[in-house]
Design a protein around this motif. Sequence first.
Motif, PDB file in Angstrom:
ATOM      1  N   ALA A  40       0.834  -1.205   0.000  1.00  0.00           N
ATOM      2  CA  ALA A  40       0.000   0.000   0.000  1.00  0.00           C
ATOM      3  C   ALA A  40       0.867   1.253   0.000  1.00  0.00           C
ATOM      4  CB  ALA A  40      -0.931  -0.009   1.215  1.00  0.00           C
ATOM      5  N   GLY A  41       1.955   1.255   0.778  1.00  0.00           N
ATOM      6  CA  GLY A  41       2.828   2.420   0.840  1.00  0.00           C
ATOM      7  C   GLY A  41       3.477   2.716  -0.495  1.00  0.00           C
ATOM      8  N   ILE A  42       3.979   1.672  -1.161  1.00  0.00           N
ATOM      9  CA  ILE A  42       4.595   1.864  -2.479  1.00  0.00           C
ATOM     10  C   ILE A  42       3.572   2.395  -3.483  1.00  0.00           C
ATOM     11  CG2 ILE A  42       5.587   0.645  -4.448  1.00  0.00           C
ATOM     12  CD1 ILE A  42       7.025  -1.171  -2.527  1.00  0.00           C
ATOM     13  N   THR A  43       2.362   1.821  -3.457  1.00  0.00           N
ATOM     14  CA  THR A  43       1.327   2.217  -4.428  1.00  0.00           C
ATOM     15  C   THR A  43       0.906   3.665  -4.225  1.00  0.00           C
ATOM     16  OG1 THR A  43       0.520  -0.060  -4.436  1.00  0.00           O
ATOM     17  CG2 THR A  43      -0.921   1.614  -5.376  1.00  0.00           C
ATOM     18  N   ILE A  44       0.697   4.061  -2.961  1.00  0.00           N
ATOM     19  CA  ILE A  44       0.288   5.442  -2.684  1.00  0.00           C
ATOM     20  C   ILE A  44       1.375   6.415  -3.149  1.00  0.00           C
ATOM     21  CG2 ILE A  44      -0.136   7.097  -0.810  1.00  0.00           C
ATOM     22  CD1 ILE A  44      -1.556   4.857   0.691  1.00  0.00           C
ATOM     23  N   GLY A  45       2.659   6.081  -2.871  1.00  0.00           N
ATOM     24  CA  GLY A  45       3.750   6.938  -3.322  1.00  0.00           C
ATOM     25  C   GLY A  45       3.834   7.007  -4.841  1.00  0.00           C
ATOM     26  N   SER A  46       3.609   5.887  -5.502  1.00  0.00           N
ATOM     27  CA  SER A  46       3.653   5.868  -6.977  1.00  0.00           C
ATOM     28  C   SER A  46       2.534   6.709  -7.573  1.00  0.00           C
ATOM     29  CB  SER A  46       3.562   4.428  -7.480  1.00  0.00           C
ATOM     30  OG  SER A  46       4.643   3.657  -7.007  1.00  0.00           O
ATOM     31  N   ILE A  47       1.330   6.592  -6.994  1.00  0.00           N
ATOM     32  CA  ILE A  47       0.195   7.388  -7.484  1.00  0.00           C
ATOM     33  C   ILE A  47       0.500   8.867  -7.336  1.00  0.00           C
ATOM     34  CG2 ILE A  47      -2.212   7.994  -7.056  1.00  0.00           C
ATOM     35  CD1 ILE A  47      -2.639   5.086  -6.170  1.00  0.00           C
ATOM     36  N   ALA A  48       1.014   9.252  -6.162  1.00  0.00           N
ATOM     37  CA  ALA A  48       1.317  10.663  -5.918  1.00  0.00           C
ATOM     38  C   ALA A  48       2.369  11.169  -6.904  1.00  0.00           C
ATOM     39  CB  ALA A  48       1.798  10.850  -4.476  1.00  0.00           C
ATOM     40  N   GLY A  54       2.647  14.159 -13.911  1.00  0.00           N
ATOM     41  CA  GLY A  54       1.848  13.984 -15.121  1.00  0.00           C
ATOM     42  C   GLY A  54       0.953  15.188 -15.359  1.00  0.00           C
ATOM     43  N   LEU A  55       1.415  16.102 -16.179  1.00  0.00           N
ATOM     44  CA  LEU A  55       0.701  17.375 -16.350  1.00  0.00           C
ATOM     45  C   LEU A  55      -0.660  17.195 -16.995  1.00  0.00           C
ATOM     46  CD1 LEU A  55       3.673  19.660 -17.480  1.00  0.00           C
ATOM     47  CD2 LEU A  55       2.744  19.289 -15.194  1.00  0.00           C
ATOM     48  N   GLU A  56      -0.843  16.143 -17.791  1.00  0.00           N
ATOM     49  CA  GLU A  56      -2.116  15.941 -18.477  1.00  0.00           C
ATOM     50  C   GLU A  56      -3.091  15.117 -17.646  1.00  0.00           C
ATOM     51  OE1 GLU A  56      -2.607  17.567 -21.188  1.00  0.00           O
ATOM     52  OE2 GLU A  56      -0.534  18.296 -21.133  1.00  0.00           O
ATOM     53  N   ALA A  57      -2.610  14.543 -16.531  1.00  0.00           N
ATOM     54  CA  ALA A  57      -3.475  13.676 -15.719  1.00  0.00           C
ATOM     55  C   ALA A  57      -4.459  14.505 -14.906  1.00  0.00           C
ATOM     56  CB  ALA A  57      -2.619  12.812 -14.788  1.00  0.00           C
ATOM     57  N   ASN A  58      -5.577  13.881 -14.583  1.00  0.00           N
ATOM     58  CA  ASN A  58      -6.598  14.545 -13.770  1.00  0.00           C
ATOM     59  C   ASN A  58      -6.203  14.449 -12.304  1.00  0.00           C
ATOM     60  OD1 ASN A  58      -8.932  15.268 -12.320  1.00  0.00           O
ATOM     61  ND2 ASN A  58     -10.242  14.681 -14.058  1.00  0.00           N
ATOM     62  N   ILE A  59      -5.970  15.599 -11.674  1.00  0.00           N
ATOM     63  CA  ILE A  59      -5.490  15.598 -10.296  1.00  0.00           C
ATOM     64  C   ILE A  59      -6.518  14.993  -9.340  1.00  0.00           C
ATOM     65  CG2 ILE A  59      -6.343  17.929  -9.809  1.00  0.00           C
ATOM     66  CD1 ILE A  59      -3.867  18.336  -8.053  1.00  0.00           C
ATOM     67  N   ILE A  63      -6.098  12.113  -6.390  1.00  0.00           N
ATOM     68  CA  ILE A  63      -6.511  12.293  -4.985  1.00  0.00           C
ATOM     69  C   ILE A  63      -7.456  11.174  -4.569  1.00  0.00           C
ATOM     70  CG2 ILE A  63      -7.842  13.772  -3.419  1.00  0.00           C
ATOM     71  CD1 ILE A  63      -6.722  16.178  -4.933  1.00  0.00           C
ATOM     72  N   LEU A  64      -8.390  10.830  -5.457  1.00  0.00           N
ATOM     73  CA  LEU A  64      -9.343   9.761  -5.161  1.00  0.00           C
ATOM     74  C   LEU A  64      -8.622   8.433  -4.957  1.00  0.00           C
ATOM     75  CD1 LEU A  64     -12.250   8.741  -4.898  1.00  0.00           C
ATOM     76  CD2 LEU A  64     -12.284   8.434  -7.398  1.00  0.00           C
ATOM     77  N   ALA A  65      -7.606   8.149  -5.796  1.00  0.00           N
ATOM     78  CA  ALA A  65      -6.874   6.888  -5.678  1.00  0.00           C
ATOM     79  C   ALA A  65      -6.106   6.822  -4.354  1.00  0.00           C
ATOM     80  CB  ALA A  65      -5.907   6.727  -6.855  1.00  0.00           C
TER      81      ALA A  65
END
Length: 286
Positions: A40-48, A54-59, A63-65
């Motif tokens: 979970a820690g690795i995934t949360i850090g990767s998402i952040a 990622g400038l084109e990604a929806n912020i 946040i939801l993830a």
Amino acid sequence: MPGWIFIIVRSLIFILLLFITTKILGKKQISELSFFEYVAGITIGSIAGEVVTGLEANIYHGILAVVIFGFVTWLVDFISLYSKGFRDMIEGKGTVVIKDGKILEENLKKERYTIDELSALLRQKNIFKLADVEFAVLEPRGNLSALLKKENLPLTPKDLQMKMPNEKEPQTVIMDGHIMDEPLRLSGKGRGWLYTELEKLNVTLANVFLGQVDSYGELTVDLYDDKIQVPQPQQRPLLLATLKKTQADLEIFSLQTDCEKSKAMYKKNAALMQETIDKLSPFLNG
């Protein structure tokens, strides 16, 4: 708006979000992690990291993830508190690798540990001979718990039937040259007493980096100027020496007098004083 501004804004948002999420999940997230907490820690850090750069990604999707992973981690920890079966499934169980002084090779292979790795874990506990170990368990979080054979265990005051005083948490009453009134009150002392003790040590308040009152009510200080030698507290050794002198005087009086009644009185009080010294010695020795 330039891309670098987006990165600054998103970075600040996710620093705050990750800090809040970690605070909610508790100290386990920054200590030894279970398998699930590690993932979970690795995934949360990767998402952040992905959303920040990622400038084109929806912020908002990012946040939801993070919120979802944070909530799932919290939910797993909550369920683990009340269900041992669920906790064993998520965190795993300890594996016995040494029993009755013998290495259990099958259990060691099951955990994919070599003898060298086991020896390294033992050395971290200042155990350098496998033959000294009676029992050892490889814990779910990867650390090793080991029990030495009885003949290799260090002696304790209890083994020697010695009475030892109970130690309490020392109170920090001076920090960076400033008096901390609340810890001073908890130690049962006042500012007048503190200034008197500083005068005995021949130091000024402004030169004290750290000052603590121990469970015996003695003040110890660490000064900014390390070249200054601060005398150690002598109240307890001095009191013990005074009691011993009194006991010795009573014995001398009993030998010097010719009155049998006085001799018996001095001997009785010398014995009582010796009993008092024996009881107080653990508290007054240094």
